[in-house]
Design a protein around this motif. Structure first.
Motif, PDB file in Angstrom:
ATOM      1  N   SER A   1       0.838  -1.199   0.000  1.00 44.49           N
ATOM      2  CA  SER A   1       0.000   0.000   0.000  1.00 44.49           C
ATOM      3  C   SER A   1       0.877   1.255   0.000  1.00 44.49           C
ATOM      4  O   SER A   1       0.482   2.296  -0.518  1.00 44.49           O
ATOM      5  CB  SER A   1      -0.949  -0.001   1.196  1.00 44.49           C
ATOM      6  OG  SER A   1      -0.228  -0.152   2.390  1.00 44.49           O
ATOM      7  N   GLU A   2       2.063   1.140   0.579  1.00 43.14           N
ATOM      8  CA  GLU A   2       3.028   2.235   0.555  1.00 43.14           C
ATOM      9  C   GLU A   2       4.362   1.683   0.081  1.00 43.14           C
ATOM     10  O   GLU A   2       4.868   0.705   0.641  1.00 43.14           O
ATOM     11  CB  GLU A   2       3.187   2.852   1.945  1.00 43.14           C
ATOM     12  CG  GLU A   2       1.973   3.613   2.411  1.00 43.14           C
ATOM     13  CD  GLU A   2       2.229   4.323   3.735  1.00 43.14           C
ATOM     14  OE1 GLU A   2       3.389   4.684   4.011  1.00 43.14           O
ATOM     15  OE2 GLU A   2       1.263   4.501   4.473  1.00 43.14           O
TER      16      GLU A   2
ATOM     17  N   PHE B   1      14.200   2.595  -0.033  1.00 40.83           N
ATOM     18  CA  PHE B   1      14.767   1.340  -0.526  1.00 40.83           C
ATOM     19  C   PHE B   1      14.848   1.353  -2.049  1.00 40.83           C
ATOM     20  O   PHE B   1      15.857   0.971  -2.637  1.00 40.83           O
ATOM     21  CB  PHE B   1      13.936   0.145  -0.050  1.00 40.83           C
ATOM     22  CG  PHE B   1      14.361  -1.142  -0.687  1.00 40.83           C
ATOM     23  CD1 PHE B   1      15.526  -1.776  -0.281  1.00 40.83           C
ATOM     24  CD2 PHE B   1      13.633  -1.702  -1.723  1.00 40.83           C
ATOM     25  CE1 PHE B   1      15.947  -2.947  -0.891  1.00 40.83           C
ATOM     26  CE2 PHE B   1      14.041  -2.869  -2.329  1.00 40.83           C
ATOM     27  CZ  PHE B   1      15.208  -3.491  -1.917  1.00 40.83           C
ATOM     28  N   LEU B   2      13.764   1.804  -2.711  1.00 36.10           N
ATOM     29  CA  LEU B   2      13.758   1.838  -4.177  1.00 36.10           C
ATOM     30  C   LEU B   2      14.904   2.713  -4.699  1.00 36.10           C
ATOM     31  O   LEU B   2      15.580   2.348  -5.661  1.00 36.10           O
ATOM     32  CB  LEU B   2      12.419   2.335  -4.703  1.00 36.10           C
ATOM     33  CG  LEU B   2      11.243   1.382  -4.515  1.00 36.10           C
ATOM     34  CD1 LEU B   2       9.936   2.047  -4.930  1.00 36.10           C
ATOM     35  CD2 LEU B   2      11.460   0.096  -5.290  1.00 36.10           C
TER      36      LEU B   2
ATOM     37  N   VAL C   1       6.924  -3.761 -11.668  1.00 29.96           N
ATOM     38  CA  VAL C   1       5.830  -3.626 -10.709  1.00 29.96           C
ATOM     39  C   VAL C   1       6.296  -4.310  -9.432  1.00 29.96           C
ATOM     40  O   VAL C   1       7.247  -5.095  -9.447  1.00 29.96           O
ATOM     41  CB  VAL C   1       4.492  -4.214 -11.229  1.00 29.96           C
ATOM     42  CG1 VAL C   1       3.977  -3.402 -12.412  1.00 29.96           C
ATOM     43  CG2 VAL C   1       4.629  -5.668 -11.602  1.00 29.96           C
ATOM     44  N   PHE C   2       5.633  -4.038  -8.334  1.00 32.34           N
ATOM     45  CA  PHE C   2       6.160  -4.429  -7.036  1.00 32.34           C
ATOM     46  C   PHE C   2       5.204  -5.298  -6.238  1.00 32.34           C
ATOM     47  O   PHE C   2       3.997  -5.118  -6.287  1.00 32.34           O
ATOM     48  CB  PHE C   2       6.474  -3.166  -6.221  1.00 32.34           C
ATOM     49  CG  PHE C   2       7.201  -2.119  -7.015  1.00 32.34           C
ATOM     50  CD1 PHE C   2       8.547  -2.268  -7.301  1.00 32.34           C
ATOM     51  CD2 PHE C   2       6.531  -1.015  -7.508  1.00 32.34           C
ATOM     52  CE1 PHE C   2       9.220  -1.320  -8.048  1.00 32.34           C
ATOM     53  CE2 PHE C   2       7.190  -0.055  -8.258  1.00 32.34           C
ATOM     54  CZ  PHE C   2       8.542  -0.207  -8.530  1.00 32.34           C
ATOM     55  N   SER C   3       5.783  -6.210  -5.478  1.00 30.70           N
ATOM     56  CA  SER C   3       5.017  -6.975  -4.500  1.00 30.70           C
ATOM     57  C   SER C   3       5.898  -7.152  -3.274  1.00 30.70           C
ATOM     58  O   SER C   3       7.120  -6.990  -3.329  1.00 30.70           O
ATOM     59  CB  SER C   3       4.557  -8.320  -5.065  1.00 30.70           C
ATOM     60  OG  SER C   3       5.640  -9.095  -5.495  1.00 30.70           O
TER      61      SER C   3
ATOM     62  N   ASN D   1       1.501   0.506  -9.689  1.00 34.79           N
ATOM     63  CA  ASN D   1       2.719   1.290  -9.541  1.00 34.79           C
ATOM     64  C   ASN D   1       3.728   0.692 -10.508  1.00 34.79           C
ATOM     65  O   ASN D   1       3.985  -0.510 -10.475  1.00 34.79           O
ATOM     66  CB  ASN D   1       3.256   1.209  -8.111  1.00 34.79           C
ATOM     67  CG  ASN D   1       2.402   1.983  -7.141  1.00 34.79           C
ATOM     68  OD1 ASN D   1       2.096   3.146  -7.364  1.00 34.79           O
ATOM     69  ND2 ASN D   1       1.999   1.335  -6.063  1.00 34.79           N
ATOM     70  N   PHE D   2       4.313   1.537 -11.361  1.00 33.02           N
ATOM     71  CA  PHE D   2       5.161   1.061 -12.450  1.00 33.02           C
ATOM     72  C   PHE D   2       6.390   1.944 -12.549  1.00 33.02           C
ATOM     73  O   PHE D   2       6.279   3.174 -12.576  1.00 33.02           O
ATOM     74  CB  PHE D   2       4.364   1.116 -13.762  1.00 33.02           C
ATOM     75  CG  PHE D   2       5.103   0.620 -14.969  1.00 33.02           C
ATOM     76  CD1 PHE D   2       5.240  -0.736 -15.209  1.00 33.02           C
ATOM     77  CD2 PHE D   2       5.644   1.523 -15.876  1.00 33.02           C
ATOM     78  CE1 PHE D   2       5.905  -1.195 -16.341  1.00 33.02           C
ATOM     79  CE2 PHE D   2       6.301   1.076 -17.006  1.00 33.02           C
ATOM     80  CZ  PHE D   2       6.437  -0.283 -17.241  1.00 33.02           C
TER      81      PHE D   2
END
Length: 170
Positions: free
Chosen positions: A8-9, A14-15, A59-61, A97-98
Motif C-alpha cells: 500500500s506504501e 529502498f527503491l 511492478v512491485f510486490s 505502480n510502475f
C-alpha cells in the motif's frame, strides 16, 4: 503459506537504493482476450490494432515487511507519452505502480520476463529465502522445471522458519 501482496506504501528509500528513481501510477484497461501474467503478449496483441509502443518496467510486490519483489512488466506507451496497462490484474486494482526501465529488454530469456527479489531485513532465514526466490527466477527464465521443483521443495522446508520471521516483523 505466506503470500506476496501489493504494498500500500512503497519503500521509496529502498527503491532509491536500488536505482529506481521514478514510479508512476498506470491505469489498467485490460484487453478483452488478455491473459493474467502474460503482459508482454497482451501488449503485443494490443499493438496489432492500436497505436503505441511497448514500455518495459517493474511492478512491485511484498512479503510482509521482510521481502520486496520487482516483477518485470510490459505496458503500452501511447503516442501522447502516457502509459496504459492492458493486462488483466491478478488483484482487485484499477491501477499499478510502475517504474519504467528499458534495460529489462536485455534480461528477457526464452520470452520470459525477469524477477528481482530483495531482503528488507537482516535475517539469515530471509536471506536464504531471497536466494531461493532469485534462483527460482533464473531457472524459470531457463525453463529448468526440475530445478524449479527442487527449489519449491526447499522453500517449503523452510516455511515454518520464514513464518516465524514474518510474524516477528508484523
Amino acid at each position: 503459506m505466506l503470500k506476496y501482496h501489493i504494498p500500500s506504501e512503497l519503500p521509496f528509500g529502498f527503491l532509491k537504493s536500488i536505482d529506481i528513481e521514478s514510479v508512476e501510477k498506470v491505469g489498467i484497461l485490460a484487453i478483452s482476450d488478455g491473459k493474467k501474467l502474460h503482459c508482454y503478449n497482451n501488449v503485443m496483441r494490443y499493438l496489432e490494432s492500436n497505436q503505441g509502443e511497448i514500455q518495459l518496467g517493474w511492478v512491485f510486490s511484498q512479503l510482509g515487511k521482510i521481502v520486496f519483489k520487482l516483477n518485470a512488466h510490459a505496458v503500452v506507451k501511447l503516442p501522447n507519452g502516457s502509459l496504459l496497462c492492458v493486462t488483466p490484474p491478478e488483484h482487485d486494482v484499477t491501477e499499478i505502480n510502475f517504474a519504467p526501465d528499458d534495460s529489462i529488454a536485455s534480461l528477457i530469456r526464452n520470452n520470459k520476463l525477469p524477477v528481482r527479489v530483495y531482503s528488507l531485513v537482516e535475517d539469515k532465514t530471509v536471506n536464504d529465502y531471497v536466494k531461493l526466490e532469485s534462483l527460482e527466477s533464473e531457472m524459470r527464465l531457463d525453463g529448468n522445471l526440475l530445478a524449479i521443483a527442487y527449489i519449491l521443495d526447499q522453500k517449503h522446508k523452510m516455511s515454518n522458519s520464514l513464518i516465524e520471521v514474518y510474524n516477528k516483523y508484523l
